[in-house]
Enzyme design. Structure first.
Site, PDB file in Angstrom:
ATOM      1  N   GLU A 115       0.808  -1.222   0.000  1.00  0.00           N
ATOM      2  CA  GLU A 115       0.000   0.000   0.000  1.00  0.00           C
ATOM      3  C   GLU A 115       0.843   1.274   0.000  1.00  0.00           C
ATOM      4  O   GLU A 115       0.390   2.321   0.462  1.00  0.00           O
ATOM      5  CB  GLU A 115      -0.991  -0.004   1.171  1.00  0.00           C
ATOM      6  N   GLU A 221      -5.600  -8.761   0.592  1.00  0.00           N
ATOM      7  CA  GLU A 221      -6.310  -8.352   1.804  1.00  0.00           C
ATOM      8  C   GLU A 221      -7.770  -8.108   1.462  1.00  0.00           C
ATOM      9  O   GLU A 221      -8.082  -7.388   0.519  1.00  0.00           O
ATOM     10  CB  GLU A 221      -5.751  -7.055   2.412  1.00  0.00           C
TER      11      GLU A 221
END
Length: 295
Positions: A115, A221
């Site tokens: 991320e 995720e």
């Protein structure tokens, strides 16, 4: 730790699996101490190769994975500069030298960063998400890892919103796979009630696939919190976490896509808010909700 019991729980959480299916595992707790060594699921995603509290010692989860024959989606932290990446690569090299094929045979892939692109985006900055990394930096790191010649898929993990941003195309080009993080719970500019979560997730997944230029998309995720604040119309509770597990996990991902669910055990002693741990914050073999997939 009761590895055999955790293995029994792992066997109960799905029907026929994709090639890789498991959970995310952090490297430290909220007080900075190490998580218990546990690798008793089919696969585990790690965020770093470095043991907490050391410069570049291989993370102890590697030995745990070898002990339990758990495949690993390795992570190298990429938001702390070149010196930190040097330590990540040193730890990876040290693990290969120490464990040999007992380790390398378990590597599902290597994710360079997590991320980082989201954290430098306007949304990430507004949400005070911390330091990230520019596309050219990530491409450089990916090339450094590729030069190790480990013959494993190399990619990057980021939010689906980062992958559909055309300014990040160079990272897509450098990857063998794209790790997609998708959370309808956090999509608070849309009607994100649990009744719409399945549609929102599928839309985000399809958008990522469309942006992937033919590269594989792995779901690295996703999940729904068992507790925490509301996000617009999204309510965090056990009932909704179970619904999301059934519809997205059982109904779509577990039988079709490489998936690492977020998360098995949440950090402790301070329970995060929101909390996504399906066993809560205490290591347990008993999930907070029924993880048996519907027939």
């Amino acid at each position: 730790m009761l590895i055999s019991n955790i293995l029994a729980l792992a066997a109960s959480v799905s029907t026929v699996a994709a090639q890789y299916k498991g959970f995310n595992y952090g490297s430290t707790n909220t007080d900075g101490s190490n998580l218990l060594n546990h690798g008793g699921f089919t696969s585990a995603r790690l965020y770093t190769t470095v043991q907490a509290g050391t410069a570049n010692t291989p993370i102890s989860a590697i030995q745990a994975a070898i002990n339990t024959q758990t495949t690993l989606l390795l992570g190298l932290w990429a938001s702390a500069g070149q010196a930190n990446m040097d330590n990540e690569i040193a730890a990876l090299n040290a693990a290969v030298a120490q464990y040999g094929s007992a380790f390398t045979d378990l590597i599902a892939g290597i994710s360079v960063g997590s991320e980082d692109l989201y954290r430098i985006s306007p949304t990430g900055v507004i949400n005070l998400s911390g330091p990230g990394a520019d596309p050219d930096v990530l491409v450089n790191y990916i090339n450094q890892v590729r030069a190790l010649n480990l013959n494993k898929p190399i990619g990057h993990v980021d939010t689906w919103t980062a992958w559909v941003n055309g300014s990040n195309a160079a990272v897509i080009a450098a990857c063998d796979f794209l790790g997609m993080d998708g959370y309808p719970y956090f999509q608070n500019t849309q009607d994100n009630r649990i009744e719409n979560a399945e549609q929102l997730f599928i839309e985000s997944y399809n958008a990522t696939v469309a942006a992937a230029a033919g590269k594989e998309v792995w779901v690295t995720e996703t999940g729904w919190p068992v507790s925490g604040p509301n996000q617009a119309n999204a309510v965090a509770n056990l009932e909704n976490a179970k619904t999301y597990w059934d519809e997205i996990g059982c109904g779509f991902l577990f039988s079709q896509e490489n998936t690492w669910w977020y998360t098995f055990q949440d950090a402790f002693p301070t329970t995060p808010s929101p909390s996504f741990g399906i066993v809560g914050t205490e290591l347990s073999t008993t999930p907070l909700f029924d993880v048996q997939c519907p027939a």
